[in-house]
Design an enzyme around this catalytic site. Structure first.
Site, PDB file in Angstrom:
ATOM      1  N   TYR A 140       0.805  -1.215   0.000  1.00 36.72           N
ATOM      2  CA  TYR A 140       0.000   0.000   0.000  1.00 36.72           C
ATOM      3  C   TYR A 140       0.842   1.271   0.000  1.00 36.72           C
ATOM      4  O   TYR A 140       0.298   2.373   0.026  1.00 36.72           O
ATOM      5  CB  TYR A 140      -0.994  -0.024   1.164  1.00 36.72           C
ATOM      6  CG  TYR A 140      -2.056  -1.071   0.938  1.00 36.72           C
ATOM      7  CD1 TYR A 140      -1.697  -2.414   0.829  1.00 36.72           C
ATOM      8  CD2 TYR A 140      -3.379  -0.741   0.796  1.00 36.72           C
ATOM      9  CE1 TYR A 140      -2.637  -3.391   0.609  1.00 36.72           C
ATOM     10  CE2 TYR A 140      -4.328  -1.715   0.573  1.00 36.72           C
ATOM     11  CZ  TYR A 140      -3.956  -3.035   0.478  1.00 36.72           C
ATOM     12  OH  TYR A 140      -4.896  -4.006   0.242  1.00 36.72           O
ATOM     13  N   LYS A 187       2.187 -15.188   4.560  1.00 41.00           N
ATOM     14  CA  LYS A 187       2.543 -15.991   3.388  1.00 41.00           C
ATOM     15  C   LYS A 187       4.064 -16.188   3.398  1.00 41.00           C
ATOM     16  O   LYS A 187       4.739 -16.054   2.366  1.00 41.00           O
ATOM     17  CB  LYS A 187       2.062 -15.245   2.123  1.00 41.00           C
ATOM     18  CG  LYS A 187       2.034 -16.096   0.876  1.00 41.00           C
ATOM     19  CD  LYS A 187       0.993 -17.188   0.904  1.00 41.00           C
ATOM     20  CE  LYS A 187       1.155 -18.135  -0.274  1.00 41.00           C
ATOM     21  NZ  LYS A 187       0.375 -19.365  -0.122  1.00 41.00           N
ATOM     22  N   ASP A 220      -3.293 -18.407   3.604  1.00 42.83           N
ATOM     23  CA  ASP A 220      -4.283 -19.090   2.768  1.00 42.83           C
ATOM     24  C   ASP A 220      -5.063 -20.101   3.602  1.00 42.83           C
ATOM     25  O   ASP A 220      -6.287 -20.212   3.485  1.00 42.83           O
ATOM     26  CB  ASP A 220      -3.634 -19.739   1.533  1.00 42.83           C
ATOM     27  CG  ASP A 220      -2.256 -20.298   1.786  1.00 42.83           C
ATOM     28  OD1 ASP A 220      -1.741 -20.143   2.913  1.00 42.83           O
ATOM     29  OD2 ASP A 220      -1.681 -20.912   0.871  1.00 42.83           O
ATOM     30  N   ASP A 244      -6.336  -6.591   4.693  1.00 44.52           N
ATOM     31  CA  ASP A 244      -7.403  -5.880   3.987  1.00 44.52           C
ATOM     32  C   ASP A 244      -8.455  -6.884   3.495  1.00 44.52           C
ATOM     33  O   ASP A 244      -9.657  -6.730   3.723  1.00 44.52           O
ATOM     34  CB  ASP A 244      -6.775  -5.135   2.790  1.00 44.52           C
ATOM     35  CG  ASP A 244      -7.733  -4.178   2.121  1.00 44.52           C
ATOM     36  OD1 ASP A 244      -8.872  -4.056   2.601  1.00 44.52           O
ATOM     37  OD2 ASP A 244      -7.349  -3.558   1.112  1.00 44.52           O
ATOM     38  N   ASP A 248     -12.284  -7.957   5.515  1.00 42.95           N
ATOM     39  CA  ASP A 248     -13.594  -7.846   4.868  1.00 42.95           C
ATOM     40  C   ASP A 248     -14.314  -9.190   4.875  1.00 42.95           C
ATOM     41  O   ASP A 248     -15.526  -9.257   5.083  1.00 42.95           O
ATOM     42  CB  ASP A 248     -13.456  -7.329   3.429  1.00 42.95           C
ATOM     43  CG  ASP A 248     -13.703  -5.824   3.366  1.00 42.95           C
ATOM     44  OD1 ASP A 248     -13.414  -5.146   4.381  1.00 42.95           O
ATOM     45  OD2 ASP A 248     -14.187  -5.328   2.331  1.00 42.95           O
TER      46      ASP A 248
END
Ligand code: NAD
Length: 493
Positions: A140, A187, A220, A244, A248
């Site tokens: 970001y 990850k 994951d 992010d 959600d």
């Protein structure tokens, strides 16, 4: 040279004044409803209103935030904010991003909890978790470059200091809410240096919180587990992009947007807001669900140490929901109250407690200063052992390899290997079927393996490579205290 800011240390402040930004769309309605409940409580807080978003863009201020608002936040440091609209395609910045970056609110905290009378796919499982998302670093930073006309690149920057701050925040959230476990989802199996940084720092900081179970999980798998058994989680900490997406997803495990609160926490400032946007379709109709904004205010009261008022407000919201007081989004055809009607119902229930749903007891959050140095992490020893030059080439790997070997012949550097999108393609490794593009990472090392690589070597190398094909970026291969500061290509020996 700009002055260095001191190391940000998250230190909850106890101000008396909260800056209220009503925002756009349904923002003023849900914020007014929330302020009415706050006014009915003994919070010993004052509220000052400030402008951001649509009205500010309309004045031609492209950041979406006025200087008066920035000054008010800098003075009072705690904000209750409504959603802000971002005009599309007129060169305006997101006012939300402006605020986040200006005040370095590095931690996004989003609780997701099953609520009484609020139907969800997981009703009855007791979902009650908090996502703690790093809010300013990672992809970001928006540092992107077209490497060739057909290849785009984005820089994923993850810092030790940023990881330390977000990991401590996650442990402190867990401790302050009396939770037992913190999960670090990364990850790191693929992104060993960036995602691996969060994983390593988490393991380093965890022993400071012996009362909490610290666990690592691949992100994951975390996504999968959030869908099949979300009740197993308590606090999950993640880098910005993973957080992010999964925050959600997590909002959907609870009652959805009308019920999802959040806090953006930084060393100098805390901004509390509902997760939802401006909902322009229902704006100005007294239809919006104010629960998300009210629960954001509950988080704010706890942050400010107003635990009694927070508990009273949360209890009254729970009782109202339990007794079937619903706005139109939840009523689904049954009689509904409006935004202000919901506030009336909450105010009428202040002082009552739910028989079936308990509010979480909360303690003040305390933040030990980060152990990372303010600006630079120093290695005792560092060596440059080579250099990656990224080139544009429309031919084959074989042809590029031969051309570069010829170009650097007689120099201090030799071509070690070439990779295409991360996989070694020269010298060819058995069986790799790479669908190559015109963007090549060409790794050079010194001919004399013991000789240090100097800037002069690299500049000569670039001149020689540039005579063969265009190059667009260069990375030094550095070793810090004996540890490689770079990864190998897929298939590289
Ligand atoms: P949205 O959250 O505004 O709306 C999505 C859907 O959820 C709509 O159907 C809406 O009616 C419904 N909804 C949202 N909140 C509700 C509530 N409290 N009660 C009842 N229904 C509710 O998302 P969007 O449509 O993608 O975005 C609209 C605008 O909001 C955009 O300009 C976007 O940039 C902005 N936005 C701002 C923020 C913020 O300021 N933090 C966050 C998200 C979106």
């Amino acid at each position: 040279m700009t002055a260095q800011r001191p190391t940000p240390v998250f230190a909850p402040v106890v101000p008396r004044t909260v800056v209220v930004i009503p925002g756009d769309g349904i923002g003023p309605e849900v914020t007014a409803a929330t302020l009415r409940v706050l006014a009915a409580l003994d919070t010993q807080l004052d509220f000052v209103t400030a402008e951001a978003g649509g009205a500010v863009f309309a004045k031609g201020i492209k950041s979406g935030v006025t200087q008066e608002t920035i000054d008010a936040i800098a003075t009072h440091r705690v904000v209750l904010k409504g959603p802000l609209a971002t005009p599309i395609g007129k060169g305006e910045k997101s006012a939300n991003v402006t605020l986040r970056k200006l005040f370095e609110t590095y931690g996004n905290v989003r609780p997701v909890r099953e609520l009484p009378g609020v139907p969800t796919l997981y009703a009855g499982k007791g979902v009650d978790l908090v996502i703690v998302r790093e809010n300013v670093e990672d992809l970001y930073g928006g540092i992107e470059h077209m490497q060739t006309p057909g290849v785009a690149q984005s820089l994923k920057l993850v810092t030790r200091k940023g990881c330390e701050k977000i990991v401590r925040l996650a442990f402190e959230v867990a401790r302050s809410e009396g939770r037992g476990r913190v999960t670090c989802a990364t990850k790191a199996n693929i992104l060993k240096l960036t995602e691996g940084m969060l994983q390593r720092v988490f393991d380093e900081v965890a022993p400071e919180y012996p009362d909490l179970v610290a666990e690592q999980m691949l992100v994951d798998n975390c996504a999968h587990q959030l869908v099949i058994a979300p009740e197993q989680f308590e606090v999950i900490v993640m880098t910005n992009m993973n957080g992010d997406i999964l925050s959600d997803l997590a909002s959907g495990l609870g009652g959805g947007l009308g019920f999802a609160p959040s806090a953006n926490l930084g060393a100098d400032c805390a901004i509390f807001e509902a997760v939802h946007g401006t909902a322009p379709g229902i704006a100005g109709q007294d239809k919006a669900n104010p629960v998300a904004q009210m629960l954001s205010a509950v988080m704010m009261l706890r942050y400010l140490g107003r635990f009694e008022a927070a508990n009273a407000m949360e209890n009254a919201i729970l009782v109202a929901l339990e007794e079937g007081v619903h706005t139109a989004d939840l009523a689904r055809g049954k009689p509904a109250v409006g935004t202000q009607g919901f506030a009336d119902a909450v105010i009428a229930r202040l002082g009552r407690r739910s028989d079936t749903w308990a509010v979480r007891s909360a303690q003040p959050m305390r933040f030990p200063p980060p152990t990372s140095p303010a600006v630079a992490v120093h290695a005792k020893e560092r060596t440059v052992v080579g250099c990656d030059v990224f080139t544009e080439w429309g031919g084959t790997a074989e042809a590029l390899g031969h051309a570069l070997e010829a170009a650097v012949s007689g120099s201090a550097m030799r071509l070690l290997m070439i990779s295409n999108r991360g996989t070694q393609v020269y010298p060819a490794t058995g069986g790799a079927q790479t669908d190559a593009v015109d963007h090549w990472r060409c790794r050079f090392v010194p001919r004399d393996a013991a000789a240090p690589v100097t800037d002069a070597h690299i500049l000569e190398l670039l001149a020689r490579v540039g005579g063969t094909c265009p190059w667009m970026h260069v990375e030094k291969l550095q070793v810090f205290d004996g540890v490689d500061g770079f990864t190998k290509a897929q298939g590289q020996a």
